[in-house]
Design an enzyme around this catalytic site. Structure first.
Site, mmCIF file in Angstrom:
data_model
loop_
_atom_site.group_PDB
_atom_site.id
_atom_site.type_symbol
_atom_site.label_atom_id
_atom_site.label_comp_id
_atom_site.label_asym_id
_atom_site.label_seq_id
_atom_site.Cartn_x
_atom_site.Cartn_y
_atom_site.Cartn_z
ATOM 1 C CG HIS A 157 40.257 52.209 51.604
ATOM 2 N ND1 HIS A 157 40.932 53.380 51.510
ATOM 3 C CD2 HIS A 157 39.586 52.149 50.300
ATOM 4 C CE1 HIS A 157 40.481 53.863 50.026
ATOM 5 N NE2 HIS A 157 39.869 52.788 49.435
ATOM 6 N N GLY B 177 32.111 39.214 32.126
ATOM 7 C CA GLY B 177 31.632 40.550 32.257
ATOM 8 C C GLY B 177 31.364 40.956 33.693
ATOM 9 C CB SER C 293 29.742 36.863 33.783
ATOM 10 O OG SER C 293 30.108 36.547 32.395
ATOM 11 C CB THR D 188 38.164 37.706 47.632
ATOM 12 O OG1 THR D 188 37.948 36.154 47.884
ATOM 13 C CG2 THR D 188 36.925 38.398 47.439
ATOM 14 C CE LYS E 171 35.550 21.921 31.529
ATOM 15 N NZ LYS E 171 34.947 21.897 30.585
#
Length: 183
Positions: A113, A140, A158, A163, A181
């Site tokens: 947006h 997760g 997790s 980004t 790593k």
């Protein structure tokens, strides 16, 4: 150009377009049917996913619940597994390679947006594609943001918030995700 064409091209589009609403409704019905189908009917689940996705390999397994915007903008390769509560917002193309595993509560988002409040208030949005290479494992609660490309053999820790794009053979984690790593 139609609003769908604009959406797929990465241009600003109106998500309240009647055709887009109808497409999302169709995907919601397929997701609802998929999520309500008994584990005893794996063949039915696979048929629903093949109807929902643009393309998918023969060896695909997704745990309910699964949600997406359109479905038809998602392509997954062979040996794909997504654990519980996966969300893929596919206003742009989402391409996932072979041998990929997605842990519980992962979000893959293509929609974005405007940052400017007045523009955002108009309801106009845009989308950028997400590409995930072969042999990737997404941990997760990770979030993959619009426009991200992950190379082959990438492990996402997790809770990571991805980004930006990353090359092959890496472990990435954190918020924002960074290289932990080299593999």
């Amino acid at each position: 150009m139609t609003e769908y064409d604009k959406m797929i091209a990465g241009e600003s589009y109106n998500p309240l377009d009647k055709t887009l609403i109808k497409m999302r409704f169709h995907a919601q019905i397929l997701c609802e049917d998929f999520n309500a189908t008994s584990i005893r009917k794996l063949g039915t689940r696979k048929k629903l996913l093949k109807q929902l996705f643009a393309a998918c390999g023969n060896n695909i397994y997704i745990e309910p619940s699964f949600k997406c915007d359109y479905g038809q903008n998602i392509s997954v390769g062979e040996n794909f597994y997504a654990n519980y509560h996966c969300v893929i917002l596919d206003a742009a193309k989402v391409t996932i390679g072979d041998n990929c595993f997605i842990a519980p509560q992962v979000g893959i988002y293509t929609a974005t947006h405007p940052i400017d409040a007045e523009q955002r208030a108009t309801g106009i949005e845009s989308a950028r594609p997400v590409t995930i290479g072969n042999n990737c494992w997404i941990g997760g609660g990770a979030v993959i943001n619009p426009g991200v490309t992950l190379g082959n053999n990438v492990v996402v820790g997790s809770g990571a918030v991805v980004t930006k794009s990353f090359a092959d053979n890496l472990v990435i984690a954190g918020n924002p995700a960074k290289i932990i790593k080299h593999l």
